[in-house]
Design a protein around this motif. Structure first.
Motif, PDB file in Angstrom:
ATOM      1  N   VAL A   9      -5.763   1.870  -1.432  1.00 34.91           N
ATOM      2  CA  VAL A   9      -6.694   1.926  -0.301  1.00 34.91           C
ATOM      3  C   VAL A   9      -7.168   0.523   0.059  1.00 34.91           C
ATOM      4  O   VAL A   9      -7.289   0.177   1.236  1.00 34.91           O
ATOM      5  CB  VAL A   9      -7.881   2.862  -0.618  1.00 34.91           C
ATOM      6  N   ILE A  10      -7.421  -0.300  -0.941  1.00 35.82           N
ATOM      7  CA  ILE A  10      -7.848  -1.678  -0.678  1.00 35.82           C
ATOM      8  C   ILE A  10      -6.760  -2.424   0.089  1.00 35.82           C
ATOM      9  O   ILE A  10      -7.043  -3.101   1.087  1.00 35.82           O
ATOM     10  CB  ILE A  10      -8.206  -2.390  -1.992  1.00 35.82           C
ATOM     11  N   ARG A  68      -1.547  -0.668  11.143  1.00 34.07           N
ATOM     12  CA  ARG A  68      -1.049   0.687  10.919  1.00 34.07           C
ATOM     13  C   ARG A  68      -1.572   1.164   9.577  1.00 34.07           C
ATOM     14  O   ARG A  68      -1.407   0.501   8.570  1.00 34.07           O
ATOM     15  CB  ARG A  68       0.482   0.703  10.941  1.00 34.07           C
ATOM     16  N   LYS A  69      -2.177   2.304   9.549  1.00 40.21           N
ATOM     17  CA  LYS A  69      -2.903   2.791   8.370  1.00 40.21           C
ATOM     18  C   LYS A  69      -2.139   3.854   7.579  1.00 40.21           C
ATOM     19  O   LYS A  69      -2.736   4.697   6.940  1.00 40.21           O
ATOM     20  CB  LYS A  69      -4.260   3.365   8.801  1.00 40.21           C
ATOM     21  N   ILE A  70      -0.813   3.798   7.585  1.00 39.21           N
ATOM     22  CA  ILE A  70      -0.034   4.815   6.871  1.00 39.21           C
ATOM     23  C   ILE A  70      -0.245   4.721   5.370  1.00 39.21           C
ATOM     24  O   ILE A  70      -0.384   5.739   4.688  1.00 39.21           O
ATOM     25  CB  ILE A  70       1.467   4.747   7.249  1.00 39.21           C
ATOM     26  N   GLY A  71      -0.304   3.530   4.821  1.00 38.50           N
ATOM     27  CA  GLY A  71      -0.546   3.361   3.392  1.00 38.50           C
ATOM     28  C   GLY A  71      -1.928   3.853   2.996  1.00 38.50           C
ATOM     29  O   GLY A  71      -2.107   4.484   1.958  1.00 38.50           O
ATOM     30  N   SER A  85       0.821  -1.209   0.000  1.00 38.20           N
ATOM     31  CA  SER A  85       0.000   0.000   0.000  1.00 38.20           C
ATOM     32  C   SER A  85       0.858   1.263   0.000  1.00 38.20           C
ATOM     33  O   SER A  85       0.574   2.217  -0.735  1.00 38.20           O
ATOM     34  CB  SER A  85      -0.923  -0.008   1.211  1.00 38.20           C
ATOM     35  N   VAL A  86       1.906   1.271   0.795  1.00 40.85           N
ATOM     36  CA  VAL A  86       2.797   2.443   0.843  1.00 40.85           C
ATOM     37  C   VAL A  86       3.512   2.624  -0.491  1.00 40.85           C
ATOM     38  O   VAL A  86       3.608   3.756  -0.998  1.00 40.85           O
ATOM     39  CB  VAL A  86       3.801   2.318   2.008  1.00 40.85           C
ATOM     40  N   LEU A  87       3.990   1.546  -1.081  1.00 40.98           N
ATOM     41  CA  LEU A  87       4.668   1.654  -2.376  1.00 40.98           C
ATOM     42  C   LEU A  87       3.725   2.151  -3.465  1.00 40.98           C
ATOM     43  O   LEU A  87       4.099   2.999  -4.281  1.00 40.98           O
ATOM     44  CB  LEU A  87       5.272   0.309  -2.768  1.00 40.98           C
TER      45      LEU A  87
END
Length: 76
Positions: free
Chosen positions: A43-44, A51-54, A9-11
């Motif tokens: 988002v998916i 941890r919701k950083i992505g 997600s972060v990438l």
């Protein structure tokens, strides 16, 4: 496994952010459409980890891309 979703997600969010910045240039606003698709995928992936950083990165990038699209009429 959940940390893998966070990394993905972060990438995706960082990749989308780079293309969002390119799409801010005048006459390149159409780039924001694929950025929005990437943000939805990010988002998916970002909803699963603790941890919701992505998730946060993708939501912010998506909001800015949508705002840019609305200002440019969806094309510019």
């Amino acid at each position: 496994m959940k940390s893998l979703f966070q990394v993905i997600s972060v990438l995706i969010g960082l990749f989308a952010a780079v293309w969002m910045i390119v799409g801010i240039i005048p006459l390149l606003g159409v780039i924001q459409w694929p950025v929005l698709v990437l943000c939805v995928v990010g988002v998916i992936f970002g909803t699963f980890p603790q941890r919701k950083i992505g998730l946060t990165i993708n939501l912010v990038v998506g909001i800015v891309a949508a705002l840019r699209l609305s200002l440019g009429g969806g094309l510019f």
